[in-house]
Design a protein around this motif. Structure first.
Motif, mmCIF file in Angstrom:
data_model
loop_
_atom_site.group_PDB
_atom_site.id
_atom_site.type_symbol
_atom_site.label_atom_id
_atom_site.label_comp_id
_atom_site.label_asym_id
_atom_site.label_seq_id
_atom_site.Cartn_x
_atom_site.Cartn_y
_atom_site.Cartn_z
ATOM 1 N N GLU A 1 0.824 -1.203 0.000
ATOM 2 C CA GLU A 1 0.000 0.000 0.000
ATOM 3 C C GLU A 1 0.864 1.262 0.000
ATOM 4 O O GLU A 1 0.574 2.237 -0.689
ATOM 5 C CB GLU A 1 -0.927 -0.002 1.227
ATOM 6 C CG GLU A 1 -2.038 -1.035 1.174
ATOM 7 C CD GLU A 1 -1.554 -2.425 1.571
ATOM 8 O OE1 GLU A 1 -0.371 -2.548 1.981
ATOM 9 O OE2 GLU A 1 -2.346 -3.384 1.476
ATOM 10 N N TRP A 2 1.951 1.238 0.795
ATOM 11 C CA TRP A 2 2.845 2.397 0.855
ATOM 12 C C TRP A 2 3.518 2.619 -0.496
ATOM 13 O O TRP A 2 3.564 3.732 -0.998
ATOM 14 C CB TRP A 2 3.891 2.169 1.948
ATOM 15 C CG TRP A 2 4.782 3.351 2.215
ATOM 16 C CD1 TRP A 2 4.588 4.338 3.135
ATOM 17 C CD2 TRP A 2 6.025 3.658 1.565
ATOM 18 N NE1 TRP A 2 5.631 5.229 3.102
ATOM 19 C CE2 TRP A 2 6.522 4.843 2.142
ATOM 20 C CE3 TRP A 2 6.752 3.051 0.545
ATOM 21 C CZ2 TRP A 2 7.702 5.428 1.748
ATOM 22 C CZ3 TRP A 2 7.946 3.633 0.131
ATOM 23 C CH2 TRP A 2 8.413 4.803 0.733
ATOM 24 N N ARG A 3 4.013 1.542 -1.087
ATOM 25 C CA ARG A 3 4.701 1.680 -2.377
ATOM 26 C C ARG A 3 3.739 2.152 -3.462
ATOM 27 O O ARG A 3 4.095 2.959 -4.318
ATOM 28 C CB ARG A 3 5.356 0.353 -2.774
ATOM 29 C CG ARG A 3 6.543 -0.044 -1.905
ATOM 30 C CD ARG A 3 7.410 -1.081 -2.580
ATOM 31 N NE ARG A 3 6.695 -2.316 -2.826
ATOM 32 C CZ ARG A 3 6.746 -3.379 -2.020
ATOM 33 N NH1 ARG A 3 7.468 -3.325 -0.923
ATOM 34 N NH2 ARG A 3 6.089 -4.471 -2.307
ATOM 35 N N ARG A 4 2.515 1.624 -3.450
ATOM 36 C CA ARG A 4 1.546 2.006 -4.469
ATOM 37 C C ARG A 4 1.194 3.492 -4.375
ATOM 38 O O ARG A 4 0.925 4.159 -5.377
ATOM 39 C CB ARG A 4 0.283 1.158 -4.312
ATOM 40 C CG ARG A 4 -0.701 1.286 -5.474
ATOM 41 C CD ARG A 4 -1.982 0.519 -5.169
ATOM 42 N NE ARG A 4 -1.740 -0.903 -4.961
ATOM 43 C CZ ARG A 4 -1.616 -1.798 -5.940
ATOM 44 N NH1 ARG A 4 -1.711 -1.396 -7.198
ATOM 45 N NH2 ARG A 4 -1.394 -3.076 -5.671
ATOM 46 N N SER A 5 1.231 4.035 -3.139
ATOM 47 C CA SER A 5 0.824 5.423 -2.945
ATOM 48 C C SER A 5 1.828 6.419 -3.517
ATOM 49 O O SER A 5 1.481 7.573 -3.771
ATOM 50 C CB SER A 5 0.624 5.705 -1.455
ATOM 51 O OG SER A 5 1.872 5.718 -0.770
ATOM 52 N N ILE A 6 3.081 5.999 -3.690
ATOM 53 C CA ILE A 6 4.100 6.926 -4.196
ATOM 54 C C ILE A 6 4.733 6.432 -5.495
ATOM 55 O O ILE A 6 5.749 6.955 -5.936
ATOM 56 C CB ILE A 6 5.221 7.126 -3.160
ATOM 57 C CG1 ILE A 6 5.927 5.796 -2.881
ATOM 58 C CG2 ILE A 6 4.702 7.734 -1.874
ATOM 59 C CD1 ILE A 6 7.274 5.960 -2.227
ATOM 60 N N ASP A 7 4.163 5.413 -6.118
ATOM 61 C CA ASP A 7 4.722 4.766 -7.296
ATOM 62 C C ASP A 7 5.748 3.725 -6.847
ATOM 63 O O ASP A 7 6.233 3.731 -5.724
ATOM 64 C CB ASP A 7 5.371 5.777 -8.256
ATOM 65 C CG ASP A 7 5.445 5.237 -9.677
ATOM 66 O OD1 ASP A 7 5.035 4.080 -9.880
ATOM 67 O OD2 ASP A 7 5.885 5.978 -10.575
#
Length: 233
Positions: free
Chosen positions: A38-44
């Motif tokens: 989720e964290w990675r998806r939020s910033i690419d």
């Protein structure tokens, strides 16, 4: 040296259930990778975990040819300093190699293990009992944490004179560093503390960490010099 190094890894509970091969084959680590999906998806995404998006490296943008995630395991430094041999086995048979040759300079590939292959054991040279050593580790806390920088030193003293010296580093680049050439050069003109200081400075210059762990690269390089002096003291 191996006992001292192993004693700095993680916690007592983890050490009791862990394996030598598991620590050696530890995945590389990076700010942009050690997060939830989720964290990675939020910033690419990042180059190592792009999920077929073609994402760029977040540490060194616009290169996307090499992952610079950092290798942060401890035991490799001790085994390299002791000139150990690592043994692998897989469907195509068994093979062995000098410990330093097991690693690949890429945070994604990491090592030479092929699909279905595993580390079976590590062997030490016949004269290993003539060697002594020390390991110094920089970390955020005195327990649990991965090394932000680590230095293993091994030396052999015969008749009151140092006749062998090897140094290795970990926690600063995509692979552990083998500094045997610098050590051999220092040993050829050995002059006690003066040589120790010069060798420690040489290691500081040789290792080039990037900004993907807790401590900034300049501080980690500065501490490498300190750790090297302490390990050889």
């Amino acid at each position: 040296l191996i006992r001292e190094t192993a004693g700095t890894i993680a916690s007592v509970m983890i050490r009791r259930s862990a394996t030598v091969g598991g620590n050696i084959c530890l995945d590389t680590r990076c700010y942009w990778f050690n997060q939830t999906e989720e964290w990675r998806r939020s910033i690419d995404w990042c180059h190592k975990c792009d999920c077929d998006t073609g994402a760029d490296c977040r540490v060194i943008p616009n290169q996307n040819t090499l992952c610079v995630a950092t290798y942060q395991a401890d035991l490799a430094a001790a085994f390299i300093a002791l000139d150990a041999t690592i043994h692998l086995a897989g469907a195509s048979g068994a093979r062995s190699m000098p410990f330093a040759e097991f690693f690949k300079l890429d945070g994604m590939t990491r090592n030479v293990l092929e699909k279905g292959e595993m580390v079976t054991h590590v062997t030490l040279p016949e004269d290993v009992m003539k060697w002594q050593g020390g390991y110094q580790k920089l970390r955020l806390r005195e327990s649990w944490d991965f090394p932000e920088a680590g230095v293993a030193a091994a030396w052999k003293i015969e008749q009151g004179k140092i006749t062998g010296l090897r140094l290795s580093t970990t926690g600063c680049e995509s692979i552990p560093g083998d500094h045997s050439e610098l050590s051999t050069e220092a040993l050829s003109e050995w002059n006690g503390k003066e040589s120790i200081n010069a060798l420690a400075e040489g290691i500081r210059k040789a290792v080039k960490p990037v900004s993907n762990t807790y401590f900034p690269p300049p501080y980690r390089r500065k501490m490498l010099r300190v750790l090297a002096r302490r390990a050889m003291s």
